[in-house]
Design a protein around this motif. Structure first.
Motif, PDB file in Angstrom:
ATOM      1  N   ALA A 155       0.828  -1.205   0.000  1.00 12.45           N
ATOM      2  CA  ALA A 155       0.000   0.000   0.000  1.00 12.45           C
ATOM      3  C   ALA A 155       0.864   1.258   0.000  1.00 12.45           C
ATOM      4  CB  ALA A 155      -0.924   0.002   1.210  1.00 12.45           C
ATOM      5  N   GLY A 156       2.050   1.170   0.575  1.00  8.49           N
ATOM      6  CA  GLY A 156       2.958   2.312   0.616  1.00  8.49           C
ATOM      7  C   GLY A 156       3.708   2.540  -0.675  1.00  8.49           C
ATOM      8  N   GLY A 157       3.483   1.699  -1.678  1.00  6.01           N
ATOM      9  CA  GLY A 157       4.056   1.943  -2.994  1.00  6.01           C
ATOM     10  C   GLY A 157       5.142   0.997  -3.435  1.00  6.01           C
ATOM     11  N   LEU A 158       5.519   0.026  -2.597  1.00  7.99           N
ATOM     12  CA  LEU A 158       6.550  -0.922  -3.017  1.00  7.99           C
ATOM     13  C   LEU A 158       5.966  -1.936  -3.987  1.00  7.99           C
ATOM     14  CD1 LEU A 158       7.997   0.393  -0.580  1.00  7.99           C
ATOM     15  CD2 LEU A 158       8.943  -1.871  -0.052  1.00  7.99           C
ATOM     16  N   SER A 159       6.788  -2.426  -4.895  1.00  8.30           N
ATOM     17  CA  SER A 159       6.376  -3.486  -5.810  1.00  8.30           C
ATOM     18  C   SER A 159       6.198  -4.779  -5.022  1.00  8.30           C
ATOM     19  CB  SER A 159       7.447  -3.691  -6.878  1.00  8.30           C
ATOM     20  OG  SER A 159       8.628  -4.230  -6.288  1.00  8.30           O
ATOM     21  N   PRO A 160       5.489  -5.765  -5.583  1.00  5.15           N
ATOM     22  CA  PRO A 160       5.381  -7.046  -4.876  1.00  5.15           C
ATOM     23  C   PRO A 160       6.736  -7.663  -4.525  1.00  5.15           C
ATOM     24  CG  PRO A 160       3.755  -6.956  -6.618  1.00  5.15           C
ATOM     25  CD  PRO A 160       4.627  -5.735  -6.783  1.00  5.15           C
ATOM     26  N   MET A 161       7.721  -7.578  -5.432  1.00  3.24           N
ATOM     27  CA  MET A 161       9.039  -8.111  -5.133  1.00  3.24           C
ATOM     28  C   MET A 161       9.670  -7.393  -3.939  1.00  3.24           C
ATOM     29  SD  MET A 161      11.786  -9.927  -5.506  1.00  3.24           S
ATOM     30  CE  MET A 161      11.564 -10.868  -7.011  1.00  3.24           C
ATOM     31  N   ASP A 162       9.630  -6.058  -3.959  1.00  2.00           N
ATOM     32  CA  ASP A 162      10.224  -5.303  -2.862  1.00  2.00           C
ATOM     33  C   ASP A 162       9.433  -5.473  -1.574  1.00  2.00           C
ATOM     34  OD1 ASP A 162      12.304  -4.382  -4.420  1.00  2.00           O
ATOM     35  OD2 ASP A 162      11.371  -2.453  -4.871  1.00  2.00           O
ATOM     36  N   ALA A 163       8.105  -5.453  -1.667  1.00  2.00           N
ATOM     37  CA  ALA A 163       7.282  -5.619  -0.469  1.00  2.00           C
ATOM     38  C   ALA A 163       7.525  -6.986   0.167  1.00  2.00           C
ATOM     39  CB  ALA A 163       5.804  -5.449  -0.817  1.00  2.00           C
ATOM     40  N   GLY A 164       7.581  -8.031  -0.663  1.00  2.00           N
ATOM     41  CA  GLY A 164       7.799  -9.365  -0.123  1.00  2.00           C
ATOM     42  C   GLY A 164       9.176  -9.541   0.478  1.00  2.00           C
ATOM     43  N   SER A 165      10.211  -9.059  -0.212  1.00  2.00           N
ATOM     44  CA  SER A 165      11.574  -9.275   0.277  1.00  2.00           C
ATOM     45  C   SER A 165      11.904  -8.365   1.454  1.00  2.00           C
ATOM     46  CB  SER A 165      12.588  -9.112  -0.854  1.00  2.00           C
ATOM     47  OG  SER A 165      12.402  -7.906  -1.548  1.00  2.00           O
ATOM     48  N   VAL A 166      11.428  -7.110   1.429  1.00  2.00           N
ATOM     49  CA  VAL A 166      11.634  -6.223   2.578  1.00  2.00           C
ATOM     50  C   VAL A 166      10.852  -6.732   3.779  1.00  2.00           C
ATOM     51  CG1 VAL A 166      11.171  -3.905   3.482  1.00  2.00           C
ATOM     52  CG2 VAL A 166      12.206  -4.174   1.225  1.00  2.00           C
ATOM     53  N   GLY A 167       9.594  -7.140   3.552  1.00  2.00           N
ATOM     54  CA  GLY A 167       8.797  -7.661   4.646  1.00  2.00           C
ATOM     55  C   GLY A 167       9.418  -8.898   5.280  1.00  2.00           C
ATOM     56  N   ALA A 168       9.892  -9.827   4.445  1.00  2.00           N
ATOM     57  CA  ALA A 168      10.520 -11.041   4.974  1.00  2.00           C
ATOM     58  C   ALA A 168      11.788 -10.705   5.753  1.00  2.00           C
ATOM     59  CB  ALA A 168      10.827 -11.999   3.828  1.00  2.00           C
ATOM     60  N   HIS A 169      12.569  -9.736   5.252  1.00  2.00           N
ATOM     61  CA  HIS A 169      13.794  -9.333   5.939  1.00  2.00           C
ATOM     62  C   HIS A 169      13.483  -8.755   7.321  1.00  2.00           C
ATOM     63  CE1 HIS A 169      18.046  -7.835   5.830  1.00  2.00           C
ATOM     64  NE2 HIS A 169      17.546  -6.993   6.731  1.00  2.00           N
ATOM     65  N   LEU A 170      12.529  -7.828   7.390  1.00  2.00           N
ATOM     66  CA  LEU A 170      12.184  -7.213   8.670  1.00  2.00           C
ATOM     67  C   LEU A 170      11.550  -8.221   9.619  1.00  2.00           C
ATOM     68  CD1 LEU A 170      10.689  -3.828   7.407  1.00  2.00           C
ATOM     69  CD2 LEU A 170      12.967  -4.233   8.344  1.00  2.00           C
ATOM     70  N   HIS A 171      10.709  -9.084   9.090  1.00  2.00           N
ATOM     71  CA  HIS A 171      10.060 -10.126   9.891  1.00  2.00           C
ATOM     72  C   HIS A 171      11.112 -11.067  10.479  1.00  2.00           C
ATOM     73  CE1 HIS A 171       7.670 -13.959  10.258  1.00  2.00           C
ATOM     74  NE2 HIS A 171       6.752 -13.123  10.708  1.00  2.00           N
ATOM     75  N   GLY A 172      12.088 -11.469   9.649  1.00  2.00           N
ATOM     76  CA  GLY A 172      13.149 -12.341  10.140  1.00  2.00           C
ATOM     77  C   GLY A 172      14.023 -11.660  11.170  1.00  2.00           C
ATOM     78  N   THR A 173      14.313 -10.381  10.971  1.00  2.00           N
ATOM     79  CA  THR A 173      15.123  -9.633  11.934  1.00  2.00           C
ATOM     80  C   THR A 173      14.400  -9.516  13.265  1.00  2.00           C
ATOM     81  OG1 THR A 173      16.128  -8.371  10.136  1.00  2.00           O
ATOM     82  CG2 THR A 173      16.337  -7.457  12.344  1.00  2.00           C
ATOM     83  N   ALA A 174      13.100  -9.262  13.223  1.00  2.00           N
ATOM     84  CA  ALA A 174      12.315  -9.202  14.454  1.00  2.00           C
ATOM     85  C   ALA A 174      12.356 -10.542  15.186  1.00  2.00           C
ATOM     86  CB  ALA A 174      10.876  -8.806  14.142  1.00  2.00           C
ATOM     87  N   GLY A 175      12.230 -11.631  14.424  1.00  2.00           N
ATOM     88  CA  GLY A 175      12.287 -12.949  15.042  1.00  2.00           C
ATOM     89  C   GLY A 175      13.618 -13.222  15.701  1.00  2.00           C
TER      90      GLY A 175
END
Length: 517
Positions: free
Chosen positions: A475-495
């Protein structure tokens, strides 16, 4: 960003250097990097006990040359060879005072057969024959083990003699040369026994098998040594913290909650209200400025209590018109806590007919897999789509394309990246396949692998948080590739920063922001 290449690309890049440099010069570049890494691991070289596991190829030569230099600096170096060895490296080790031990294959008794994927023209190794008990004693007492049995050309399972040494090598004290023996450098596949290393020194570029599971689990920490290769565009990439920081937009003075992006989240049910709460928590820690949540009564009440920031609309199951009437959005994320049935399929079909980005997860994926009309709508849509299945959901989704479930499972084990590429192309959507080393693949084949995370993230609700976060990034404007890879990176870092054991509800507060990466 980490860039990974195929074996063929590496070989093609090495060819002009091998033709232009003096014989052995390229190997010495690799040896220098390996030696520096080994010295740092050891701390004190004089008196250290080092064991080198060697095969006939250039990786074995790298290990032997590094062993020779360590021996020249006062280390006791023993090389264990189940097969043929690199002649120049062998001579260098022996000249420096190292010891070479022939460890015969217990099944054949013959150390002279050529290694798989290596060089059949190497001469057989000569030296004292060492029993497996002695080899085990040397490995158990080693301060450091260098694994150079097989290189990037190795395919299939290890021969018995190599497999036994791989089993005996102490993982925490083992350094793999270029790639752990038994790991397919292109696919990350492991057929049977393979070396587990505490660290890997790889040359020229990352190999795909060092980043993709299960090979990544055998590599440990990976250090890249530059040897001067001129390489084409990477076949696979992985984001690092600095890349994620660069992709996350920062609100400007003229921004409002609407200009930052509005996410519509369809999640939760009377049976699984917690999924909506977790997905909302993930979404609120993303970059979108406004969150609309559409859910059934019980789940809607839970979200209102837990997250007063969200604007909640109560809807009946399957009421697609009510979902769309919740308000205008820049992206929809749908699926956590929803039943994989016809009611969900109606909502999914309506959202796929919109002209905004759509993320499908959990129950939404199940609904698509059971409704060929949804499959057709997904494949035909022009707007971006992001699918976030785990392996079971992936199998059911691809079965709707006519794939055989058992064949898909075998193919995933043999070449995970190739299978996800095929699925993304056939579905016309970006596919984020969750798991150890999550893969994110666009329909055109562009691929990333996530290198953050912890096995503790394998817990109920973790994926719901990821859905909300990735939806907010869309929703913030990232492409699906960027949204998925950035989201996975941040999610993994939080974990990785969470306590042990972690609960999914721990994650939203730990999701990182630009300045904290």
């Amino acid at each position: 960003m980490r860039h990974a290449h195929t074996v063929t690309q590496v070989r093609d890049a090495e060819a002009p250097l091998l033709a232009s440099l003096p014989p052995g010069a390229l190997m010495q570049r690799a040896v220098h990097g390996l030696l520096s890494h080994a010295a740092r691991r050891l701390g004190r070289i004089y008196g250290a006990r080092v064991v080198v596991l060697v095969g006939s190829g250039d990786n074995g030569g790298d290990g032997l040359w590094a062993g020779a230099r360590l021996a020249a600096r006062g280390a006791r170096v023993d090389a264990l060879a189940p097969g043929r060895t690199h002649p120049a490296g062998t001579a260098a080790l022996l000249a420096a005072g190292g010891r070479l031990h022939v460890v015969p294959d217990r099944d054949t008794g013959d150390p002279g057969q050529p290694d798989q994927g290596q060089h059949p023209f190497r001469t057989p190794v000569s030296g004292p024959r060492t029993g497996h008990d002695t080899a085990a004693r040397l490995l158990a007492g080693a301060d450091l083990v260098l694994d150079g049995m097989l290189g990037i050309g190795g395919k299939g399972g290890l021969r018995p003699g190599y497999a036994r040494l791989a089993m005996l090598a102490p993982a925490e004290r083992t350094v793999a040369v270029d790639v752990p023996s038994g790991v397919d450098a292109d696919t990350g596949a492991v057929a049977g026994m393979a070396v587990r290393a505490g660290s890997t020194v790889t040359f020229g570029t990352y190999k795909r098998g060092l980043l993709i599971a299960p090979g990544a689990g055998h590599a440990g920490y990976v250090e890249l040594v530059d040897i001067g290769l001129a390489l084409p565009a990477a076949d696979l990439t992985a984001l690092e913290d600095v890349d994620v920081s660069g992709l996350l937009p920062v609100p400007g003075p003229a921004d409002s909650k609407y200009t930052r992006g509005v996410l519509g989240l369809v999640a939760g049910s009377d049976t699984y209200p917690g999924a909506a709460v977790l997905a909302t928590g993930g979404a609120l820690r993303g970059i979108a400025g406004y969150l609309r949540v559409a859910s059934t009564q019980v789940a809607a009440d839970h979200v209102r209590r837990a997250h007063p920031e969200a604007v909640v609309t109560q809807v009946d199951p399957g009421d697609a018109a009510a979902v769309l009437a919740a308000g205008r959005v820049q992206a929809w994320a749908v699926g956590p806590g929803l039943p994989p049935d016809a009611t969900t399929a109606r909502v999914v079909a309506s959202l796929l007919a919109t002209d905004v980005s759509v993320l499908l997860d959990a129950g939404a994926l199940g609904a698509v897999a059971s409704d060929l009309r949804c499959v057709a709508a997904l494949r035909d849509r022009v707007a971006p789509s992001l699918l976030t299945p785990h392996e079971g959901e992936f199998s059911r989704l691809t079965a709707a394309l006519g794939w055989d479930v058992e064949a898909t499972a075998r193919a995933l084990a043999a070449d995970r990246l190739a299978v996800v590429r095929r699925a993304a192309a056939e579905l016309g959507a970006t596919v984020l396949l969750k798991g150890n080393r999550t893969l994110i693949v666009d329909p055109d084949g562009r691929a990333r692998v996530n290198i953050t995370g912890t096995p503790w993230l394998a817990t109920a609700g973790s994926g719901d948080v990821l859905t909300g976060l990735c939806g907010s990034l869309l929703a913030g404007g990232l492409s699906p590739m960027d949204a998925g890879s950035v989201g996975a990176h941040l999610h993994g870092t939080a974990g990785a920063r969470a306590g042990r054991p972690l609960a999914a509800s721990d994650l939203p507060a730990l999701l990182l922001r630009r300045g904290q990466l």
